[in-house]
Scaffold this motif. Structure first.
Motif, PDB file in Angstrom:
ATOM      1  N   LEU A  66       0.815  -1.214   0.000  1.00 15.10           N
ATOM      2  CA  LEU A  66       0.000   0.000   0.000  1.00 15.10           C
ATOM      3  C   LEU A  66       0.847   1.262   0.000  1.00 15.10           C
ATOM      4  N   ASP A  67       2.132   1.106  -0.204  1.00 10.86           N
ATOM      5  CA  ASP A  67       3.068   2.228  -0.325  1.00 10.86           C
ATOM      6  C   ASP A  67       3.206   3.060   0.948  1.00 10.86           C
ATOM      7  N   PHE A  68       3.030   2.456   2.106  1.00  5.07           N
ATOM      8  CA  PHE A  68       3.352   3.126   3.357  1.00  5.07           C
ATOM      9  C   PHE A  68       4.872   3.093   3.499  1.00  5.07           C
ATOM     10  N   THR A  69       5.473   4.206   3.862  1.00  2.00           N
ATOM     11  CA  THR A  69       6.895   4.199   4.180  1.00  2.00           C
ATOM     12  C   THR A  69       7.052   3.603   5.573  1.00  2.00           C
ATOM     13  N   LEU A  70       8.266   3.239   5.924  1.00  2.00           N
ATOM     14  CA  LEU A  70       8.485   2.695   7.269  1.00  2.00           C
ATOM     15  C   LEU A  70       8.079   3.715   8.329  1.00  2.00           C
ATOM     16  N   GLU A  71       8.368   4.967   8.084  1.00  2.00           N
ATOM     17  CA  GLU A  71       7.987   6.008   9.054  1.00  2.00           C
ATOM     18  C   GLU A  71       6.468   6.142   9.144  1.00  2.00           C
ATOM     19  N   GLN A  72       5.776   6.048   8.014  1.00  2.00           N
ATOM     20  CA  GLN A  72       4.311   6.145   8.013  1.00  2.00           C
ATOM     21  C   GLN A  72       3.665   4.940   8.694  1.00  2.00           C
ATOM     22  N   MET A  73       4.379   3.836   8.781  1.00  2.00           N
ATOM     23  CA  MET A  73       3.834   2.629   9.408  1.00  2.00           C
ATOM     24  C   MET A  73       3.795   2.721  10.925  1.00  2.00           C
ATOM     25  N   ARG A  74       4.603   3.574  11.490  1.00  2.00           N
ATOM     26  CA  ARG A  74       4.679   3.659  12.960  1.00  2.00           C
ATOM     27  C   ARG A  74       3.321   3.932  13.601  1.00  2.00           C
ATOM     28  N   GLU A  75       2.619   4.919  13.096  1.00  2.00           N
ATOM     29  CA  GLU A  75       1.345   5.293  13.711  1.00  2.00           C
ATOM     30  C   GLU A  75       0.307   4.171  13.615  1.00  2.00           C
ATOM     31  N   PRO A  76       0.081   3.575  12.430  1.00  2.00           N
ATOM     32  CA  PRO A  76      -0.873   2.454  12.395  1.00  2.00           C
ATOM     33  C   PRO A  76      -0.470   1.299  13.307  1.00  2.00           C
ATOM     34  N   LEU A  77       0.815   1.031  13.401  1.00  2.00           N
ATOM     35  CA  LEU A  77       1.274  -0.041  14.280  1.00  2.00           C
ATOM     36  C   LEU A  77       0.975   0.284  15.739  1.00  2.00           C
ATOM     37  N   ASP A  78       1.248   1.509  16.138  1.00  2.00           N
ATOM     38  CA  ASP A  78       0.978   1.918  17.520  1.00  2.00           C
ATOM     39  C   ASP A  78      -0.516   1.923  17.816  1.00  2.00           C
ATOM     40  N   VAL A  79      -1.299   2.432  16.867  1.00  2.00           N
ATOM     41  CA  VAL A  79      -2.753   2.473  17.064  1.00  2.00           C
ATOM     42  C   VAL A  79      -3.323   1.062  17.138  1.00  2.00           C
ATOM     43  N   THR A  80      -2.836   0.173  16.288  1.00  2.00           N
ATOM     44  CA  THR A  80      -3.288  -1.215  16.320  1.00  2.00           C
ATOM     45  C   THR A  80      -3.032  -1.826  17.690  1.00  2.00           C
ATOM     46  N   HIS A  81      -1.854  -1.555  18.225  1.00  2.00           N
ATOM     47  CA  HIS A  81      -1.520  -2.061  19.560  1.00  2.00           C
ATOM     48  C   HIS A  81      -2.459  -1.472  20.610  1.00  2.00           C
ATOM     49  N   ASP A  82      -2.659  -0.152  20.560  1.00  2.00           N
ATOM     50  CA  ASP A  82      -3.499   0.515  21.556  1.00  2.00           C
ATOM     51  C   ASP A  82      -4.943   0.022  21.505  1.00  2.00           C
ATOM     52  N   VAL A  83      -5.490  -0.126  20.305  1.00  2.00           N
ATOM     53  CA  VAL A  83      -6.892  -0.519  20.153  1.00  2.00           C
ATOM     54  C   VAL A  83      -7.110  -1.979  20.559  1.00  2.00           C
ATOM     55  N   ALA A  84      -6.088  -2.785  20.481  1.00  2.00           N
ATOM     56  CA  ALA A  84      -6.209  -4.197  20.853  1.00  2.00           C
ATOM     57  C   ALA A  84      -6.282  -4.382  22.370  1.00  2.00           C
ATOM     58  N   GLN A  85      -5.991  -3.337  23.127  1.00  2.00           N
ATOM     59  CA  GLN A  85      -6.033  -3.428  24.582  1.00  2.00           C
ATOM     60  C   GLN A  85      -7.476  -3.395  25.071  1.00  2.00           C
ATOM     61  N   PRO A  86      -7.768  -4.070  26.180  1.00  2.00           N
ATOM     62  CA  PRO A  86      -9.150  -4.105  26.680  1.00  2.00           C
ATOM     63  C   PRO A  86      -9.709  -2.725  27.032  1.00  2.00           C
ATOM     64  N   ASP A  87      -8.851  -1.812  27.442  1.00  2.00           N
ATOM     65  CA  ASP A  87      -9.297  -0.466  27.834  1.00  2.00           C
ATOM     66  C   ASP A  87      -8.820   0.565  26.808  1.00  2.00           C
ATOM     67  N   ALA A  88      -9.028   0.275  25.534  1.00  2.00           N
ATOM     68  CA  ALA A  88      -8.549   1.148  24.458  1.00  2.00           C
ATOM     69  C   ALA A  88      -9.124   2.555  24.596  1.00  2.00           C
ATOM     70  N   PRO A  89      -8.254   3.566  24.547  1.00  2.00           N
ATOM     71  CA  PRO A  89      -8.738   4.943  24.649  1.00  2.00           C
ATOM     72  C   PRO A  89      -9.555   5.331  23.411  1.00  2.00           C
ATOM     73  N   LEU A  90     -10.503   6.226  23.617  1.00  2.00           N
ATOM     74  CA  LEU A  90     -11.371   6.693  22.542  1.00  2.00           C
ATOM     75  C   LEU A  90     -10.554   7.294  21.400  1.00  2.00           C
ATOM     76  N   GLU A  91      -9.506   8.056  21.728  1.00  2.00           N
ATOM     77  CA  GLU A  91      -8.670   8.664  20.686  1.00  2.00           C
ATOM     78  C   GLU A  91      -8.055   7.602  19.782  1.00  2.00           C
ATOM     79  N   ALA A  92      -7.633   6.494  20.364  1.00  2.00           N
ATOM     80  CA  ALA A  92      -7.030   5.416  19.566  1.00  2.00           C
ATOM     81  C   ALA A  92      -8.070   4.794  18.641  1.00  2.00           C
ATOM     82  N   ARG A  93      -9.281   4.599  19.141  1.00  2.00           N
ATOM     83  CA  ARG A  93     -10.341   4.028  18.291  1.00  2.00           C
ATOM     84  C   ARG A  93     -10.689   4.980  17.160  1.00  2.00           C
ATOM     85  N   GLN A  94     -10.745   6.283  17.451  1.00  2.00           N
ATOM     86  CA  GLN A  94     -11.032   7.263  16.404  1.00  2.00           C
ATOM     87  C   GLN A  94      -9.907   7.289  15.365  1.00  2.00           C
TER      88      GLN A  94
END
Length: 155
Positions: A66-94
């Motif tokens: 999908l042509d994400f650069t390695l730097e652009q991948m950081r945020e989706p990776l972090d958000v994926t981790h955050d949203v997978a948590q049982p108490d995911a913050p609303l900002e992460a889900r948004q």
């Protein structure tokens, strides 16, 4: 779970390279730039990867077409981790919904470039986005990774 059982679940870099079909050099590079750091190091200093580490690496592989650069991948990776948590913050889900929209647009662009129908048997597994699957090790059963980093989280 005992420390010995935990250690059995960790993989050396060679096993991770084989499983992800990435080179040792690539995995070391991801570690050096902080994109995917191994969960532990052995007493001898060898990288030891958990199942969550491997899932993160596989997500990177799905984002590459999908042509994400390695730097652009950081945020989706972090958000994926955050949203997978049982108490995911609303900002992460948004943020996951914003990233999903970007991924969907990039996937549509990828499909136009490839000009292959997704159901075609002629399309190899490496050139075709993977099907939907539940993220392994997720604390939330509704966390899913869909076709090349389209992050879908059931509300």
């Amino acid at each position: 779970m005992s420390q010995n059982n935990d250690r059995q679940q960790l993989l050396h870099i060679g096993a991770v390279a084989e499983r992800t079909e990435l080179s040792l050099r690539t995995l070391r590079h991801y570690d050096e730039i902080g994109l995917v750091n191994p969960s532990e190091r052995s007493e001898g200093g060898f990288r030891l990867y958990s199942e969550a580490d491997v899932e993160r690496i596989l997500l990177i592989r799905r984002m590459k077409p999908l042509d994400f650069t390695l730097e652009q991948m950081r945020e989706p990776l972090d958000v994926t981790h955050d949203v997978a948590q049982p108490d995911a913050p609303l900002e992460a889900r948004q943020k996951s919904h914003e990233i999903e929209a970007i991924a969907i647009e990039r996937r549509a662009r990828w499909r136009r470039r490839s000009r292959w129908p997704m159901s075609s048997s002629r399309v190899s597994a490496t050139s075709r986005p993977p099907l939907t699957r539940t993220m392994q090790g997720s604390a939330r059963p509704d966390a899913r990774v869909v076709c090349d980093a389209e992050l879908v989280f059931t509300r």
